[in-house]
Write a protein that holds these residues in place. Structure first.
Motif, short mmCIF file in Angstrom:
data_model
loop_
_atom_site.label_atom_id
_atom_site.label_comp_id
_atom_site.label_asym_id
_atom_site.label_seq_id
_atom_site.Cartn_x
_atom_site.Cartn_y
_atom_site.Cartn_z
N PHE B 92 1.02 -1.40 0.13
CA PHE B 92 0.25 -0.11 -0.02
C PHE B 92 1.03 1.22 -0.12
O PHE B 92 0.70 2.34 -0.75
CB PHE B 92 -0.85 0.04 1.22
N ARG B 96 0.07 2.69 -3.30
CA ARG B 96 -1.44 2.58 -3.40
C ARG B 96 -0.47 4.42 -3.37
O ARG B 96 -0.91 6.14 -4.02
CB ARG B 96 -1.79 2.73 -2.01
N GLU B 125 -1.12 -15.87 2.43
CA GLU B 125 -2.26 -16.13 2.48
C GLU B 125 -3.41 -14.92 2.40
O GLU B 125 -4.57 -15.34 1.59
CB GLU B 125 -2.63 -17.21 3.97
N LEU B 126 -3.00 -13.98 2.84
CA LEU B 126 -3.95 -12.55 2.23
C LEU B 126 -4.03 -12.00 0.92
O LEU B 126 -4.56 -11.51 0.62
CB LEU B 126 -2.67 -11.64 3.43
N GLY B 127 -2.47 -12.45 -0.26
CA GLY B 127 -2.93 -12.50 -1.09
C GLY B 127 -1.98 -12.15 -2.09
O GLY B 127 -1.40 -10.40 -1.49
N PRO B 128 -2.64 -11.44 -2.88
CA PRO B 128 -1.50 -10.72 -4.02
C PRO B 128 -1.62 -9.17 -4.18
O PRO B 128 -0.75 -8.35 -4.44
CB PRO B 128 -1.95 -11.00 -5.66
N THR B 129 -2.63 -9.02 -3.52
CA THR B 129 -3.25 -7.78 -3.05
C THR B 129 -2.66 -7.30 -2.27
O THR B 129 -1.71 -6.30 -2.15
CB THR B 129 -5.06 -7.27 -2.85
N HIS B 130 -2.37 -8.81 -0.62
CA HIS B 130 -0.68 -8.35 0.31
C HIS B 130 0.62 -8.13 -0.24
O HIS B 130 1.22 -8.02 0.67
CB HIS B 130 -1.68 -8.54 0.94
N PHE B 291 1.03 -14.06 -10.92
CA PHE B 291 0.27 -13.63 -9.52
C PHE B 291 0.59 -15.21 -8.31
O PHE B 291 -0.32 -16.28 -8.91
CB PHE B 291 -0.91 -13.54 -8.96
N ALA B 292 0.19 -15.17 -7.05
CA ALA B 292 0.56 -16.06 -6.09
C ALA B 292 -0.97 -16.72 -6.22
O ALA B 292 -1.51 -15.97 -6.23
CB ALA B 292 1.32 -15.84 -4.60
N PRO B 293 -0.38 -18.21 -6.08
CA PRO B 293 -1.92 -18.50 -5.30
C PRO B 293 -2.32 -18.65 -4.03
O PRO B 293 -1.12 -17.92 -2.98
CB PRO B 293 -1.62 -20.13 -5.57
N THR B 294 -3.34 -19.17 -3.51
CA THR B 294 -3.19 -18.90 -1.96
C THR B 294 -2.21 -19.77 -1.21
O THR B 294 -2.30 -20.74 -1.84
CB THR B 294 -4.58 -19.30 -1.69
N GLY B 295 -1.99 -19.16 -0.69
CA GLY B 295 -0.86 -19.24 0.52
C GLY B 295 -0.50 -19.21 1.46
O GLY B 295 -0.11 -18.03 1.58
N PHE B 299 4.87 -21.36 2.12
CA PHE B 299 4.28 -22.17 0.65
C PHE B 299 4.80 -21.77 -0.80
O PHE B 299 5.56 -22.72 -1.38
CB PHE B 299 3.11 -22.67 1.02
N HIS B 303 6.37 -22.24 -3.74
CA HIS B 303 5.68 -22.53 -5.14
C HIS B 303 6.97 -22.27 -5.51
O HIS B 303 6.47 -22.13 -7.17
CB HIS B 303 4.46 -21.84 -4.69
#
Ligand SMILES: Cc1ncc(C[n+]2csc(CCOP(=O)(O)OP(=O)(O)O)c2C)c(N)n1
Lengths: 293, 324
Positions: B92, B96, B125-130, B291-295, B299, B303
């Motif tokens: 961010f 941002r 785990e919070l995903g590619p946005t994070h 973009f990364a998968p969930t994990g 992990f 990956h």
């Protein structure tokens, strides 16, 4: 991409029939039962994943339940039907509440909830439209969902569709400038089909909103930007239903829903640490016990 | 120029959270210099600034969830004679407020220390946005903005001290993924200065941040196979130590870069662009693509092959390419 659970979708159709055709009492009873179910799912999911934003999930539950249970015109078996209403959870960290609601409605099988945040799961910590039906746009960074909602409402107008768009924002999230830019755009265009709901739980990640950066007078701000502001108890389904009635003023509607972060679990209620704390086993049992009462 | 040391012993080292050092060092600076202030975005806890706030309540400015405001206010504080450490989650802060970083900090020459917390895929785990994996590409493209990626506790401390004393702004990644201490005390920390962590003649692995210890592990394993690996660390991704990198290309004839960042525009791209123009040699770039998968973070590193084993494989590939 996950796919619908036909049995759950059929139950959802019955539920919608009940809230549409039944009397006011029946509608409220159905919505209350759904809220209880969603809250229990949230606690169970977060217990499994050992991660999540439980406080905001529990505060936004009744808003999501009222929308999906009685307001939005959506079909979980046809999640991309062009005529569907659009729902956007701008406070994307509350994905657990959204996922629980979507699976309850049959967008995907309940069993998926057990994979929340696990490796290679579709259910990421923040909603992903490429993997989860019912998610209209990817959120997570705050201040993104609202401008996208404005765009989708504008598209409806340009295409002559009378579908509606609803976006749910966190109150802390209202500190992002992009939201006020979006509010100004929607106000300017008089987007009556657009409803913005603020989950006014008065807490953000690290502190109370009013101790971090003053938001009040919040209704006046919306009004000044060309909106009709409606303030309601965000845990009262009847008040929420009334607040979601279409606009008669030619202006977009902002529903400021006064809520309690951690609602329904007494030891979490209105406590800042439950923004993303994970309950231990004893707390999980206590929460489930309290929520099932 | 570079500082050569013997390789650390191959025993499993304890791992540390560099955010602790960030908090300690920033608080120490604040005690020494009343101009030091911290600025954050509803991230007092996640920026590890609770202690700072308790000690200097007036000198912690929380602008709320408002990152463009965050960086603009930082630039204004600098203009007003203070030394702001602007701290927020990496994605961010950088994404941002990218234009504020460019126009208000770098182009205007306002000395703001931009501290990207929990970078790379620490928020797995919070995903590619994070995930903060684009930060190096984005910020390397901005002129007059050094990009610092410390590796362990000592280098984090050095980075903060350097940023404090620097003339202009800089971007500082504060590691969250726990890492062992791998950088020897007294190693150089300055723009355009690499650290040679291990000498070698067959191939050079250039690694930054949380992955340096994995590069050293790979080098040890490869030594057992009879492959001599030089390991460089470039805590400044920008400006890069061009001399040391080109010498490594010339002397070892093959390069592997390792970073917890996208392949388009980060360390690997910087090294490739330099080497291709002055001393072309076979290269392998290890980083994140797509973009990364969930994990979770561990992990995801696995990956994307950002492990000692992945580095070992890349070395074999680059050596095979070098032979052809
Ligand atoms: C742009 C951006 N900045 C910071 C964050 C980190 N963050 C996640 S949730 C949160 C607090 C949100 O508060 P609020 O909108 O009030 O949500 P709620 O209390 O309903 O959970 C913050 C700061 C983020 N996700 N995005």
């Amino acid at each position: 991409m996950l796919t619908a659970d036909p049995a759950a979708a059929a139950r959802y159709r019955d539920l919608r029939k009940a809230t549409r055709d039944g009397g006011a009492d029946e509608t409220l009873e159905v919505l209350r039962a759904m809220s209880t179910d969603i809250r229990l799912r949230i606690v169970t999911m977060i217990d499994r994943s050992q991660l999540g934003h439980i406080g905001g999930d529990l505060s936004v539950t009744d808003i999501l339940v009222t929308l999906f249970g009685a307001v939005l015109d959506v079909d979980p078996e046809h999640p991309h039907d062009p005529g569907r209403d659009r729902f956007i959870l701008s406070k994307g960290h509350c994905a657990a509440a959204l996922y629980s609601t979507l699976s309850h409605c049959g967008y995907f099988p309940d069993a998926e909830l057990d994979t929340f945040m696990a490796p290679l799961s579709a259910l990421n910590g923040h909603p992903n439209r490429r993997k989860v039906p019912g998610v209209e746009t990817n959120t997570g960074p705050l201040g993104h969902g609202f401008p996208v909602a404005v765009g989708t409402a504008l598209a409806a107008r340009l295409r002559g569709e009378n579908r509606r768009t609803v976006v749910v924002l966190g109150d802390g999230e209202m500190q992002e400038g992009s939201n006020w830019e979006a509010a100004m755009t929607a106000g300017h265009y008089g987007l009556t089909s657009l409803t913005a709901v603020v989950d006014r739980n008065r807490l953000q990640q690290g502190a109370r909103t009013e101790d971090t950066k003053t938001l009040e007078p919040l209704a006046d701000k919306w009004t000044a930007f060309g909106w009709e502001a409606r303030r309601v108890d965000g845990h009262d389904h009847a008040q929420l239903l009334a607040a979601f009635a279409p606009s008669a003023t030619g202006r977009p509607v902002a529903v400021i829903a006064d809520t309690v972060k951690g609602k329904g679990v007494s030891f979490m209620e209105d406590r800042v640490e439950w923004h993303h704390k994970v309950p231990d086993q004893q707390q999980v049992h206590a929460a489930i016990e309290e929520l099932s009462r | 120029m570079t500082n050569t040391i013997t390789a650390p012993a191959p025993v499993p080292a304890p791992v540390y959270d560099c955010r602790q050092v960030f908090a300690e060092e920033l608080t120490a600076l604040a005690r020494e210099d009343s101009r030091v202030v911290a600025v954050c975005n509803d991230s007092v806890g996640s920026s590890n600034l609770t202690g700072f706030r308790d000690e200097f309540p007036d000198r912690l400015i929380n602008v709320g969830i408002a990152e463009q405001d965050l960086v603009g206010v930082g630039a204004g504080l600098a203009n007003g004679g203070l030394i702001p450490f602007v701290s927020a989650a990496g994605p961010f802060l950088t994404g941002r407020a990218l234009e504020q970083i460019k126009a208000d900090c770098a182009y205007s020459g306002h000395k703001v220390v931009l501290c990207g917390q929990s970078p790379g895929m620490a928020y797995g785990e919070l995903g590619p946005t994070h995930h903060s994996i684009e930060d190096l590409s984005w910020l390397r493209a901005v002129a007059d903005l050094p990009v610092l990626v410390p590796t362990d506790r000592e280098q984090t401390r050095a980075a903060i001290r350097w940023a404090y004393a620097a003339e202009g702004p800089c971007y500082l990644r504060i590691p969250r993924f726990k890492v062992p201490d791998v950088i020897p005390p007294g190693a150089p920390f300055a723009p355009g200065r690499a650290v040679t962590l291990r000498e070698g003649t067959d191939v050079t692995v250039i690694a930054i941040g949380t992955l340096v210890s994995r590069a050293l592990d790979a080098a040890r394993e490869l030594a057992a196979e009879g492959i001599s690996v030089r390991v460089l660390n470039t805590p400044f991704v920008d400006p890069l130590d061009e001399e040391t990198v080109l010498r490594a290309a010339a002397e070892t004839g093959a390069l592997v870069t390792v970073e917890e960042a996208t392949l388009s525009g980060g360390l690997g791209a910087a090294v490739a662009s330099l080497v291709s123009q002055h001393r072309p040699v076979p290269m392998r770039l290890l980083g994140v693509n797509g973009f990364a998968p969930t994990g979770d973070a561990a992990f995801l590193l696995e990956h994307f092959g950002l492990t000692a084993e992945g580095i070992r494989r890349a070395v074999h590939q680059v050596l095979a390419a070098a032979v052809v």
